[in-house]
Design a protein around this motif. Structure first.
Motif, PDB file in Angstrom:
ATOM      1  N   UNK A 461     -23.546  25.432 -56.299  1.00 57.83           N
ATOM      2  CA  UNK A 461     -22.308  25.239 -55.563  1.00 57.83           C
ATOM      3  C   UNK A 461     -21.276  24.455 -56.326  1.00 57.83           C
ATOM      4  N   UNK A 462     -21.349  24.514 -57.666  1.00 52.70           N
ATOM      5  CA  UNK A 462     -20.414  23.766 -58.494  1.00 52.70           C
ATOM      6  C   UNK A 462     -19.307  24.696 -58.945  1.00 52.70           C
ATOM      7  N   UNK A 463     -18.067  24.322 -58.640  1.00 49.84           N
ATOM      8  CA  UNK A 463     -16.958  25.192 -58.998  1.00 49.84           C
ATOM      9  C   UNK A 463     -16.271  24.778 -60.271  1.00 49.84           C
ATOM     10  N   UNK A 464     -16.254  23.488 -60.551  1.00 43.15           N
ATOM     11  CA  UNK A 464     -15.476  23.043 -61.698  1.00 43.15           C
ATOM     12  C   UNK A 464     -16.343  22.469 -62.799  1.00 43.15           C
ATOM     13  N   UNK A 465     -17.011  21.353 -62.538  1.00 43.36           N
ATOM     14  CA  UNK A 465     -17.833  20.751 -63.574  1.00 43.36           C
ATOM     15  C   UNK A 465     -18.971  19.996 -62.929  1.00 43.36           C
ATOM     16  N   UNK A 466     -20.068  19.878 -63.647  1.00 44.73           N
ATOM     17  CA  UNK A 466     -21.232  19.167 -63.143  1.00 44.73           C
ATOM     18  C   UNK A 466     -21.405  17.879 -63.923  1.00 44.73           C
ATOM     19  N   UNK A 467     -22.034  16.912 -63.285  1.00 46.54           N
ATOM     20  CA  UNK A 467     -22.223  15.624 -63.935  1.00 46.54           C
ATOM     21  C   UNK A 467     -23.385  15.681 -64.911  1.00 46.54           C
ATOM     22  N   UNK A 468     -23.176  15.004 -66.032  1.00 50.40           N
ATOM     23  CA  UNK A 468     -24.237  14.945 -67.042  1.00 50.40           C
ATOM     24  C   UNK A 468     -25.195  13.832 -66.648  1.00 50.40           C
ATOM     25  N   UNK A 469     -26.486  14.164 -66.616  1.00 52.43           N
ATOM     26  CA  UNK A 469     -27.460  13.208 -66.100  1.00 52.43           C
ATOM     27  C   UNK A 469     -28.219  12.488 -67.201  1.00 52.43           C
ATOM     28  N   UNK A 470     -27.775  12.597 -68.413  1.00 52.26           N
ATOM     29  CA  UNK A 470     -28.381  11.813 -69.485  1.00 52.26           C
ATOM     30  C   UNK A 470     -29.657  12.386 -70.035  1.00 52.26           C
ATOM     31  N   UNK A 471     -29.936  13.665 -69.779  1.00 53.96           N
ATOM     32  CA  UNK A 471     -31.152  14.253 -70.338  1.00 53.96           C
ATOM     33  C   UNK A 471     -30.952  14.489 -71.822  1.00 53.96           C
ATOM     34  N   UNK A 472     -31.947  14.091 -72.606  1.00 52.97           N
ATOM     35  CA  UNK A 472     -31.839  14.248 -74.056  1.00 52.97           C
ATOM     36  C   UNK A 472     -33.005  15.051 -74.576  1.00 52.97           C
ATOM     37  N   UNK A 473     -32.778  15.605 -75.759  1.00 50.70           N
ATOM     38  CA  UNK A 473     -33.812  16.387 -76.436  1.00 50.70           C
ATOM     39  C   UNK A 473     -33.980  15.832 -77.829  1.00 50.70           C
ATOM     40  N   UNK A 474     -35.197  15.901 -78.288  1.00 47.04           N
ATOM     41  CA  UNK A 474     -35.442  15.450 -79.655  1.00 47.04           C
ATOM     42  C   UNK A 474     -34.939  16.493 -80.631  1.00 47.04           C
ATOM     43  N   UNK A 475     -34.596  16.054 -81.788  1.00 45.70           N
ATOM     44  CA  UNK A 475     -34.110  16.995 -82.798  1.00 45.70           C
ATOM     45  C   UNK A 475     -33.615  16.255 -84.009  1.00 45.70           C
ATOM     46  N   UNK A 507     -21.800  21.753 -68.032  1.00 44.08           N
ATOM     47  CA  UNK A 507     -22.356  20.797 -67.092  1.00 44.08           C
ATOM     48  C   UNK A 507     -22.427  19.405 -67.696  1.00 44.08           C
ATOM     49  N   UNK A 508     -22.187  19.280 -69.013  1.00 45.21           N
ATOM     50  CA  UNK A 508     -22.254  17.994 -69.686  1.00 45.21           C
ATOM     51  C   UNK A 508     -20.875  17.421 -69.983  1.00 45.21           C
ATOM     52  N   UNK A 509     -19.822  17.975 -69.380  1.00 47.67           N
ATOM     53  CA  UNK A 509     -18.481  17.498 -69.675  1.00 47.67           C
ATOM     54  C   UNK A 509     -18.104  16.304 -68.818  1.00 47.67           C
ATOM     55  N   UNK A 510     -19.082  15.697 -68.168  1.00 51.19           N
ATOM     56  CA  UNK A 510     -18.885  14.407 -67.512  1.00 51.19           C
ATOM     57  C   UNK A 510     -20.125  13.571 -67.777  1.00 51.19           C
ATOM     58  N   UNK A 550     -13.878  15.197 -68.923  1.00 51.77           N
ATOM     59  CA  UNK A 550     -12.826  16.023 -69.529  1.00 51.77           C
ATOM     60  C   UNK A 550     -12.444  17.107 -68.526  1.00 51.77           C
ATOM     61  N   UNK A 551     -11.153  17.271 -68.289  1.00 56.64           N
ATOM     62  CA  UNK A 551     -10.681  18.310 -67.387  1.00 56.64           C
ATOM     63  C   UNK A 551     -10.892  19.673 -68.028  1.00 56.64           C
ATOM     64  N   UNK A 552     -11.680  20.549 -67.358  1.00 59.60           N
ATOM     65  CA  UNK A 552     -12.011  21.848 -67.935  1.00 59.60           C
ATOM     66  C   UNK A 552     -10.965  22.907 -67.597  1.00 59.60           C
ATOM     67  N   UNK A 553     -10.504  22.850 -66.379  1.00 57.28           N
ATOM     68  CA  UNK A 553      -9.534  23.868 -65.972  1.00 57.28           C
ATOM     69  C   UNK A 553      -8.200  23.606 -66.666  1.00 57.28           C
ATOM     70  N   UNK A 554      -7.224  24.423 -66.357  1.00 59.65           N
ATOM     71  CA  UNK A 554      -5.909  24.233 -66.961  1.00 59.65           C
ATOM     72  C   UNK A 554      -5.379  22.851 -66.616  1.00 59.65           C
ATOM     73  N   UNK A 809     -27.686  10.926 -77.466  1.00 55.88           N
ATOM     74  CA  UNK A 809     -27.461   9.636 -76.839  1.00 55.88           C
ATOM     75  C   UNK A 809     -26.040   9.580 -76.265  1.00 55.88           C
ATOM     76  N   UNK A 810     -25.778  10.285 -75.166  1.00 57.59           N
ATOM     77  CA  UNK A 810     -24.425  10.254 -74.598  1.00 57.59           C
ATOM     78  C   UNK A 810     -24.047   8.896 -74.044  1.00 57.59           C
ATOM     79  N   UNK A 811     -25.036   8.051 -73.720  1.00 63.50           N
ATOM     80  CA  UNK A 811     -24.756   6.713 -73.221  1.00 63.50           C
ATOM     81  C   UNK A 811     -25.657   5.725 -73.946  1.00 63.50           C
TER      82      UNK A 811
END
Length: 920
Positions: A461-475, A507-510, A550-554, A809-811
């Motif tokens: 039900x997300x129309x614009x952007x989803x919140x980033x929950x801090x999930x990380x992956x090794x690499x 979904x990671x733009x916040x 970051x604002x995704x739409x126009x 490490x977004x945070x």
């Protein structure tokens, strides 16, 4: 004191012929230091006897030491006598005056007495009766430092020190130290700033007063106004501006900043160019003897003015005026023509044969074009704003040992995608995204409506952007420099395919995190947008939940006139919070930085949704600070909100940097292959948006993106496909080149522009495609991308993207978020915030870090050095180049060791250690 024999020593002896004793040496005043006795001397000639009397009583004869000699000149007897006086003798004496001694000499004629010599115990008390006090004085003001030395015997002499160096008033006429131990500087200079100490000393000891810090400050003064700029409007009403800076002089050492505005604007009017236009043709003239008549016209309706274009075309026309009846050489014209009938017949014969050949050729070409028009390939320019959908997190793993630049996805995105098409639908390939209709072939800029919606986003039900929950992956993440926002470093021209899962999803733009007193860093992965919260900005025992989006739409910001939105619209919050120490917000931009061609502004959105200007980047202000690097702008602010960078082109040479990228995928028709060429702002945000959209369409990056310098000179953009193998591939005639108007590229705030080309292969056996994509601005810069790819998915290799460590490490909270260890940072601040003879040392620290303008902003901060280091942290978040900082400190001369060699074992910094191991 040896007074037992006082009665045995007469005041005088009987007189005898001769002379009275003459004292060659008399006892001097003396001081007893600590417990050391002093020696009093007496010497007379002629002298039969010499005795000392102290405090009116004779000194015992046994306490005298006597020496006798003969004067060679006169032959008279010379006698010299010594006695010792101890501290105990002086302390036991309690008389109305100081302890004294004198000597008495006898001769045959009589006696002589010497002067009285006083003996005192020397001392110097510890505490000054008055210490000098620190002062802040304006330049050229008078400085008076008072000093009353401690009590002592003998009286102490006073000397002044400045920064531990003695002051010699004889060498500087501006300084006087003679007036009752005080230090007077008649006209204060900047070099007089420093630490002053009063030194008192006598024969016993030396004493130092408390140091007094003197700061000579300079109040800011405005420079002269610059000349008025040219009118910014090429036609009609506009404005001119002039500016001045607070540099005459610049405020120093806490001096007041200039009052008033630094920029003035006035309206102006530029004359609009008027193109010339022809008046109506004149009447035909009388028929001339040459059987012609004329008519003329002039370019006066209106004439060209103010640089307008002159009329195009001829100013006169002529034609035959007798309809073939003209007389030449006195013969009718038809008689003359009859003489050439045979020649005309031959010409008609050959003309007929040529026409027949041309007709057959046209027929063959027409049939060929008709057959080709039945195929489903074509070309179109669409707006990628029609492509919206969900994103998925990603991971990296290396695919080639020994080459860390080649990355491959460790898992492919599993997206279920639903689509709605306007136009014919082909069901052979569920991953196909676009079909071209015949109408699009004749209208390259037609707007085909394509809706792509991710079922993953719909289910949430997300129309614009989803919140980033801090999930990380090794690499493993290769380190790039500040310029390489997603830039491909692989130079191998072999066939590569874009691995789209390596780019952060929408979904990671916040990004959200909770910060405390230790501060930290918040990053929107792979977008170049970050927020640095300094240590101490948040009160102790407090925690704030801070977000960065970051604002995704126009964008809601619609620039006026020729103004351009240079980067993403960034929001940090909550907006009702404010910090005591400025935080650093980093926003990427696409302008080629040049103050002669751009006037760049920072704008903020108000609570009512309107945009207001915060400052110009070149403006002198103490409310905030902007540092413009080649690819990003670092902003020091005290309040959260929504911010954006706006560029106002001053000249036609203003350059907007565009990134050109080519993607490709198979069409539902197995013989067709679609090429999509994107021209987007050279920012990580814009590139991420394109890559995410292409992943939904199954597109693959075919070649390293390149940078195009697009000038604001009103010339359009041309995109063309060249060098297609003629016997393997084909493209519909007249569709290999597309032209995009200047306004669509320059002024548009819509999502990135892309042009689509459709190629058809003759047989399914053709699996390789090689061609060139040429992107050029008319009368401007040109880039050519060499495409060499396999259209089969299992034969593709991956073109890798750089991904900074902020992907994992977004945070980051506390010490891990900062490159400079906190203890080293404290030492730097303590060193450079302290005034010295050359003024505030933080100014040299700023200069060595390429911070040369608007220094008044730092002068208003409680710790200018701390704010400068925060700005350094924001600029070097990806490289952490501590060596360069250490070199800057060494050049200043305040340190002799590199900060990068100093470590804190109690703090674990995996990012910093990784950067050091990679030579950053």
């Amino acid at each position: 004191s040896g007074n037992d024999n006082s009665e045995a020593l007469p005041e005088s002896i009987p007189s005898a012929p001769g002379t009275l004793p003459n004292f060659m040496e008399e006892p001097d005043d003396a001081y007893i230091i600590k417990s050391n006795p002093i020696v009093l001397r007496c010497k007379a000639m002629p002298a039969m006897q010499i005795f000392f009397k102290c405090n009116g009583e004779w000194v015992h004869q046994n306490e005298h030491v006597s020496e006798e000699s003969m004067d060679e000149t006169t032959g008279l007897k010379v006698r010299e006598v010594f006695i010792n006086v101890t501290r105990q003798q002086v302390e036991d004496f309690h008389g109305p005056e100081d302890y004294w001694c004198q000597c008495v000499a006898w001769s045959h004629l009589g006696t002589s007495k010497s002067r009285k010599a006083s003996v005192r115990i020397a001392y110097l008390r510890k505490n000054f009766e008055q210490d000098p006090q620190g002062k802040e004085v304006p330049i050229e003001g008078m400085i008076v430092l008072h000093c009353r030395p401690p009590e002592g015997v003998p009286a102490a002499e006073v000397e002044w020190l400045k920064n531990e160096e003695p002051i010699d008033s004889n060498l500087d006429e501006n300084i006087d130290t003679r007036a009752d131990h005080n230090l007077i500087i008649r006209q204060a200079r900047l070099s007089d700033s420093g630490n002053y100490t009063c030194m008192a000393a006598n024969i016993v000891a030396k004493r130092r007063s408390m140091s007094a810090t003197v700061v000579v400050y300079v109040n800011g003064g405005w420079s002269s106004w610059t000349e008025w700029s040219n009118c910014n409007a090429r036609c009609g009403r506009g404005w001119q501006k002039r500016s001045r800076t607070c540099t005459n002089p610049a405020p120093l050492n806490g001096g007041a900043f200039c009052e008033g505005t630094s920029v003035q604007k006035i309206t102006c009017t530029s004359l609009c160019p008027v193109d010339g236009n022809w008046e109506v043709w004149s009447e035909w003239s009388v028929c001339s003897p040459e059987c012609e008549h004329l008519r003329v016209r002039e370019c006066i309706a209106p004439p060209p003015r103010n640089g307008g274009k002159y009329c195009e075309g001829l100013s006169q026309e002529s034609e035959n005026c007798t309809e073939g009846l003209c007389i030449q050489d006195k013969k009718p014209l038809h008689e003359i023509k009859s003489q050439n009938i045979e020649t005309a017949s031959d010409i008609a014969l050959y003309s007929g044969l040529g026409a027949a050949v041309i007709a057959v050729a046209v027929l063959v070409v027409g049939v060929t074009l008709y057959r080709r028009s039945q195929s489903e390939y074509g070309v179109d320019v669409i707006d990628s704003s029609a492509l919206t959908g969900g994103f998925q997190t990603f991971n990296f793993k290396t695919v080639r040992q020994g080459n860390s630049l080649l990355l491959n996805s460790s898992m492919q995105p599993d997206l279920t995608v639903s689509r709605t098409y306007s136009g014919p639908i082909c069901l052979q390939d569920p991953m196909d995204k676009e079909l071209m209709t015949e109408s699009s072939l004749f209208n390259p800029l037609s707007d085909i409506k394509v809706k792509v919606q991710s079922s993953f986003m719909v289910s949430l039900g997300v129309a614009e952007r989803a919140e980033y929950h801090g999930k990380t992956h090794s690499g493993t993440f290769p380190h790039g420099n500040n310029r390489a926002f997603g830039t491909i470093q692989a130079r191998n021209k072999a066939t590569y395919i874009q691995n789209l899962s390596s780019i952060s999803t929408r979904s990671e733009l916040k990004t959200t995190a909770i910060f405390g007193h230790l501060g930290g860093r918040l990053v929107v992965p792979n977008t170049g947008v970050s927020l640095l919260v300094p240590h101490g900005a948040i009160p102790e025992e407090s925690s704030w939940e801070i977000y960065l989006a970051i604002t995704q739409r126009e964008s809601s910001l619609q620039p006026e006139g020729a103004d351009v939105l240079l980067g993403p619209e960034v929001t940090c919050g909550p907006s009702d919070l404010s910090v005591s120490t400025p935080f650093a917000l980093t926003i990427p931009h696409c302008a080629e930085v040049n103050s002669e061609h751009w006037n760049i502004h920072l704008k903020k959105r108000t609570q009512q949704g309107k945009w207001e200007e915060v400052m110009s980047v070149e403006e002198e202000t103490t409310s905030c600070y902007c540092l413009l690097d080649p690819y990003a702008c670092h902003i020091l602010l005290n309040s959260f909100g929504t911010y954006a960078l706006i560029g106002e082109p001053i000249t036609d040479c203003a350059v907007r940097q565009l990134k050109v990228a080519v993607f490709g995928c198979l069409s539902c028709n197995s013989l067709d292959y679609n090429l999509r060429v994107y021209c987007m702002d050279n920012t990580p945000c814009a590139f991420q948006e394109v890559v995410s959209d292409e992943r939904l369409q199954g597109g693959q990056l075919l070649e390293e993106p390149k940078l195009l310098h697009f000038k604001g000179n009103t010339f359009s953009l041309q995109i063309s496909v060249l060098d297609i193998p003629p016997f393997l591939w084909r493209i519909k005639p007249f569709t290999a080149c597309q032209e995009v108007p200047f306004s669509r590229v320059w002024c548009s705030t819509q999502p990135p522009l892309h042009c689509a080309f459709s190629l058809e292969r003759y047989t399914p056996a053709t699996t390789q495609l090689s061609c060139k994509i040429c992107v050029r601005q008319v009368k401007g810069h040109e880039q050519i991308l060499q495409i060499q790819t396999s259209i089969l998915e299992n034969e593709r290799e991956t073109i890798a993207f750089f991904a900074h460590e902020d992907s994992n490490f977004p945070a980051q909270m506390g010490p891990k978020a900062f490159k400079i260890p906190y203890s080293i940072r404290q030492r730097i601040c303590a060193t450079f915030d302290t005034p010295n003879a050359k003024g505030k040392d933080w100014q040299m620290l700023a200069q060595k870090n390429s911070i040369n303008r608007n220094l008044s902003y730092f002068a208003t901060q409680s710790s200018p050095s701390a704010v400068i280091l925060d700005l350094w942290e924001a600029r070097h978040q990806h490289d952490g180049d501590l060596d360069s900082l250490a070199c800057a400190l060494e050049e200043i001369g305040r340190t002799h060791s590199k900060i990068s060699d100093i470590t804190e074992p109690e703090i674990e910094e995996p990012d910093f250690n990784y950067s050091r191991q990679n030579g950053l």
